[in-house]
Motif scaffolding. Structure first.
Motif, PDB file in Angstrom:
ATOM      1  N   LYS A 199      15.356  14.114  -8.960  1.00  0.00           N
ATOM      2  CA  LYS A 199      16.339  13.397  -8.158  1.00  0.00           C
ATOM      3  C   LYS A 199      15.703  12.838  -6.890  1.00  0.00           C
ATOM      4  O   LYS A 199      16.002  11.711  -6.468  1.00  0.00           O
ATOM      5  N   MET A 200      14.833  13.624  -6.285  1.00  0.00           N
ATOM      6  CA  MET A 200      14.157  13.176  -5.067  1.00  0.00           C
ATOM      7  C   MET A 200      13.259  11.980  -5.359  1.00  0.00           C
ATOM      8  O   MET A 200      13.198  11.024  -4.581  1.00  0.00           O
ATOM      9  N   VAL A 201      12.559  12.010  -6.492  1.00  0.00           N
ATOM     10  CA  VAL A 201      11.730  10.877  -6.905  1.00  0.00           C
ATOM     11  C   VAL A 201      12.582   9.624  -7.054  1.00  0.00           C
ATOM     12  O   VAL A 201      12.236   8.542  -6.566  1.00  0.00           O
ATOM     13  N   THR A 202      13.719   9.767  -7.715  1.00  0.00           N
ATOM     14  CA  THR A 202      14.603   8.624  -7.955  1.00  0.00           C
ATOM     15  C   THR A 202      15.094   8.010  -6.657  1.00  0.00           C
ATOM     16  O   THR A 202      15.076   6.782  -6.484  1.00  0.00           O
ATOM     17  N   VAL A 203      15.524   8.858  -5.712  1.00  0.00           N
ATOM     18  CA  VAL A 203      16.056   8.350  -4.442  1.00  0.00           C
ATOM     19  C   VAL A 203      14.969   7.651  -3.628  1.00  0.00           C
ATOM     20  O   VAL A 203      15.176   6.554  -3.099  1.00  0.00           O
ATOM     21  N   CYS A 204      13.794   8.258  -3.534  1.00  0.00           N
ATOM     22  CA  CYS A 204      12.714   7.672  -2.731  1.00  0.00           C
ATOM     23  C   CYS A 204      12.267   6.320  -3.286  1.00  0.00           C
ATOM     24  O   CYS A 204      12.099   5.356  -2.531  1.00  0.00           O
ATOM     25  N   LEU A 205      12.077   6.249  -4.587  1.00  0.00           N
ATOM     26  CA  LEU A 205      11.665   4.980  -5.178  1.00  0.00           C
ATOM     27  C   LEU A 205      12.781   3.942  -5.097  1.00  0.00           C
ATOM     28  O   LEU A 205      12.513   2.750  -4.931  1.00  0.00           O
ATOM     29  N   ALA A 206      14.034   4.395  -5.198  1.00  0.00           N
ATOM     30  CA  ALA A 206      15.166   3.470  -5.059  1.00  0.00           C
ATOM     31  C   ALA A 206      15.208   2.874  -3.661  1.00  0.00           C
ATOM     32  O   ALA A 206      15.522   1.690  -3.484  1.00  0.00           O
ATOM     33  N   ILE A 207      14.887   3.689  -2.649  1.00  0.00           N
ATOM     34  CA  ILE A 207      14.866   3.179  -1.273  1.00  0.00           C
ATOM     35  C   ILE A 207      13.818   2.083  -1.126  1.00  0.00           C
ATOM     36  O   ILE A 207      14.066   1.037  -0.513  1.00  0.00           O
ATOM     37  N   PHE A 208      12.646   2.308  -1.707  1.00  0.00           N
ATOM     38  CA  PHE A 208      11.597   1.293  -1.648  1.00  0.00           C
ATOM     39  C   PHE A 208      12.020   0.013  -2.362  1.00  0.00           C
ATOM     40  O   PHE A 208      11.870  -1.087  -1.831  1.00  0.00           O
ATOM     41  N   VAL A 209      12.532   0.173  -3.581  1.00  0.00           N
ATOM     42  CA  VAL A 209      12.837  -0.992  -4.421  1.00  0.00           C
ATOM     43  C   VAL A 209      14.082  -1.734  -3.942  1.00  0.00           C
ATOM     44  O   VAL A 209      14.088  -2.964  -3.835  1.00  0.00           O
ATOM     45  N   VAL A 210      15.149  -0.998  -3.646  1.00  0.00           N
ATOM     46  CA  VAL A 210      16.433  -1.621  -3.314  1.00  0.00           C
ATOM     47  C   VAL A 210      16.525  -2.006  -1.842  1.00  0.00           C
ATOM     48  O   VAL A 210      17.063  -3.071  -1.507  1.00  0.00           O
ATOM     49  N   CYS A 211      16.005  -1.179  -0.967  1.00  0.00           N
ATOM     50  CA  CYS A 211      16.207  -1.404   0.471  1.00  0.00           C
ATOM     51  C   CYS A 211      15.122  -2.259   1.113  1.00  0.00           C
ATOM     52  O   CYS A 211      15.434  -3.188   1.871  1.00  0.00           O
ATOM     53  N   PHE A 212      13.863  -1.966   0.839  1.00  0.00           N
ATOM     54  CA  PHE A 212      12.784  -2.640   1.554  1.00  0.00           C
ATOM     55  C   PHE A 212      12.214  -3.855   0.822  1.00  0.00           C
ATOM     56  O   PHE A 212      11.832  -4.841   1.457  1.00  0.00           O
ATOM     57  N   THR A 213      12.149  -3.804  -0.503  1.00  0.00           N
ATOM     58  CA  THR A 213      11.526  -4.898  -1.250  1.00  0.00           C
ATOM     59  C   THR A 213      12.269  -6.223  -1.114  1.00  0.00           C
ATOM     60  O   THR A 213      11.633  -7.256  -0.854  1.00  0.00           O
ATOM     61  N   PRO A 214      13.606  -6.289  -1.292  1.00  0.00           N
ATOM     62  CA  PRO A 214      14.294  -7.583  -1.192  1.00  0.00           C
ATOM     63  C   PRO A 214      14.063  -8.287   0.144  1.00  0.00           C
ATOM     64  O   PRO A 214      13.813  -9.498   0.181  1.00  0.00           O
ATOM     65  N   MET A 215      14.142  -7.547   1.247  1.00  0.00           N
ATOM     66  CA  MET A 215      13.974  -8.149   2.563  1.00  0.00           C
ATOM     67  C   MET A 215      12.585  -8.764   2.704  1.00  0.00           C
ATOM     68  O   MET A 215      12.432  -9.892   3.186  1.00  0.00           O
ATOM     69  N   LEU A 220       0.835  -1.206   0.000  1.00  0.00           N
ATOM     70  CA  LEU A 220       0.000   0.000   0.000  1.00  0.00           C
ATOM     71  C   LEU A 220       0.867   1.251   0.000  1.00  0.00           C
ATOM     72  O   LEU A 220       0.618   2.190  -0.764  1.00  0.00           O
ATOM     73  N   ALA A 221       1.908   1.261   0.855  1.00  0.00           N
ATOM     74  CA  ALA A 221       2.792   2.423   0.937  1.00  0.00           C
ATOM     75  C   ALA A 221       3.520   2.641  -0.392  1.00  0.00           C
ATOM     76  O   ALA A 221       3.640   3.782  -0.868  1.00  0.00           O
ATOM     77  N   PHE A 222       4.004   1.571  -0.987  1.00  0.00           N
ATOM     78  CA  PHE A 222       4.729   1.682  -2.255  1.00  0.00           C
ATOM     79  C   PHE A 222       3.798   2.170  -3.360  1.00  0.00           C
ATOM     80  O   PHE A 222       4.180   3.016  -4.187  1.00  0.00           O
ATOM     81  N   THR A 223       2.567   1.662  -3.396  1.00  0.00           N
ATOM     82  CA  THR A 223       1.603   2.074  -4.414  1.00  0.00           C
ATOM     83  C   THR A 223       1.285   3.559  -4.304  1.00  0.00           C
ATOM     84  O   THR A 223       1.259   4.286  -5.309  1.00  0.00           O
ATOM     85  N   VAL A 224       1.040   4.029  -3.068  1.00  0.00           N
ATOM     86  CA  VAL A 224       0.757   5.452  -2.847  1.00  0.00           C
ATOM     87  C   VAL A 224       1.938   6.310  -3.293  1.00  0.00           C
ATOM     88  O   VAL A 224       1.760   7.347  -3.953  1.00  0.00           O
ATOM     89  N   SER A 225       3.155   5.885  -2.945  1.00  0.00           N
ATOM     90  CA  SER A 225       4.350   6.648  -3.321  1.00  0.00           C
ATOM     91  C   SER A 225       4.526   6.707  -4.827  1.00  0.00           C
ATOM     92  O   SER A 225       4.849   7.769  -5.385  1.00  0.00           O
ATOM     93  N   VAL A 226       4.310   5.580  -5.506  1.00  0.00           N
ATOM     94  CA  VAL A 226       4.449   5.550  -6.967  1.00  0.00           C
ATOM     95  C   VAL A 226       3.434   6.482  -7.620  1.00  0.00           C
ATOM     96  O   VAL A 226       3.760   7.225  -8.559  1.00  0.00           O
ATOM     97  N   ILE A 227       2.196   6.470  -7.135  1.00  0.00           N
ATOM     98  CA  ILE A 227       1.158   7.347  -7.699  1.00  0.00           C
ATOM     99  C   ILE A 227       1.527   8.815  -7.499  1.00  0.00           C
ATOM    100  O   ILE A 227       1.453   9.627  -8.437  1.00  0.00           O
TER     101      ILE A 227
END
Length: 331
Positions: free
Chosen positions: A239-255, A204-211
């Motif tokens: 740049k801010m968009v890139t960093v925030c989405l990267a945190i979601f994808v790279v940091c939280f998703t794999p775990m 839900l958090a990732f979907t809201v952020s992507v939208i």
């Protein structure tokens, strides 16, 4: 000979006709522990510095600053657990007792899910400020934002406290375990918590952020870039968009993905020890990536706060000057 080999690979306990397979404990490579320590150390230094900038060098806070301060706090609280996690992963044994195990579970929950929620709120705030440009919005009112942040902490506090009270240390094959896939008595609890609360929350958090960021990027594409101010806003926002989405994808998703797959395998294919041990190693590696969000979050502060960027650069120059003076004196 075959029976000895089988007993070395795993032990089986039969209770009420059910066979519980206990896979062997496998200490992880020292490199995982070293990287975890380094990641959390760098994250601790960066976020303590960030809090210093916010509290000592930023006299007037905006609603965005409030979100960033709480995000920095959520990063700081997990960093001291780095050495404990490193020892545990390398030895496959938790020697620190029940209380520290429960504290570890609570702090991990606080950090991961408060970070996810604060990043989501920052996404919504950025959308409201840049796209809607509504100065009367509740997201621009510090009192409302502070209450919102308090609600986030209350939510994760309840969640982390409940998990810490339900889960405990246990001894398996002479190894004391804490929050481990090898703790058979907690398999159902892990499974239910993961798929009923944690994964839906992340999705839900990732979907809201992507939208929010998709709308932000679309709005930026219409921005007049003939002037330097327009180009600067567009560049900083992208740049801010890139960093925030990267945190979601790279940091939280794999775990979360590795944890979910591991729980499915543990619940439905418990005798597949080889796969479980590989997933366990992957989970520990994913914690290095999860910890990296502590190092990436300060980049967001740089993109959204000129005062933070200016103070950061001045501090780096002073550190470099002091190092140079120290070198000259020693020579």
């Amino acid at each position: 000979m075959d029976s000895k080999m089988n007993s070395a690979e795993f032990s089986s306990n039969t209770t009420s006709g059910d066979i519980s397979v206990v896979c062997p404990m496998k200490p992880q490579h020292i490199s995982i522990s070293v990287l975890i320590c380094l990641t959390f150390l760098v994250g601790l230094l960066l976020n303590v510095f960030s809090l210093w900038v916010f509290t000592c060098k930023t006299p007037e806070w905006t609603s965005n600053t409030v979100f960033q301060v709480h995000l920095a706090v959520s990063d700081v609280i997990i960093c001291p657990m780095g050495p404990f996690m490193a020892v545990y992963y390398h030895t496959a044994n938790w020697p620190f007792g029940k209380a520290l195990c429960q504290l570890k579970i609570a702090l991990m929950t606080f950090h991961i899910y408060s970070s996810i929620l604060f990043l989501t709120l920052i996404s919504i705030h950025r959308y409201v400020v840049v796209v809607c440009y509504n100065q009367d919005s509740y997201m621009n009112r510090k009192n409302f934002v502070q209450k919102l942040c308090f609600g986030v902490w209350l939510l994760v506090l309840v969640k982390g406290t409940v998990l810490a009270m339900i889960l405990d240390t246990s001894t398996v094959n002479n190894h004391t375990l804490c929050l481990s896939i090898h703790q058979d008595q907690y398999t159902n609890s892990y499974f239910i918590a993961n798929f009923s609360v944690l994964i839906p929350g992340l999705l839900l958090a990732f979907t809201v952020s992507v939208i929010c960021y998709s709308l932000l990027v679309r709005s930026m594409s219409r921005l007049d870039t003939s002037h330097d101010s327009g180009q600067a806003i567009k560049k900083k926002s992208c740049k801010m968009v890139t960093v925030c989405l990267a945190i979601f994808v790279v940091c939280f998703t794999p775990m979360n993905v590795v944890c979910s797959v591991g729980l499915v395998v543990k619940k439905f294919f418990p005798s597949n020890c080889s796969l479980l041990l590989k997933l366990e190693t992957a989970y520990y590696v994913s914690w290095i990536l999860a910890g990296a969000n502590c190092c990436l979050d300060p980049i967001i502060y740089c993109f959204s706060c000129q005062k933070f960027t200016k103070t950061f650069r001045i501090s780096l120059r002073r550190i470099g000057l002091r190092l140079k003076i120290a070198q000259d004196e020693s020579s």
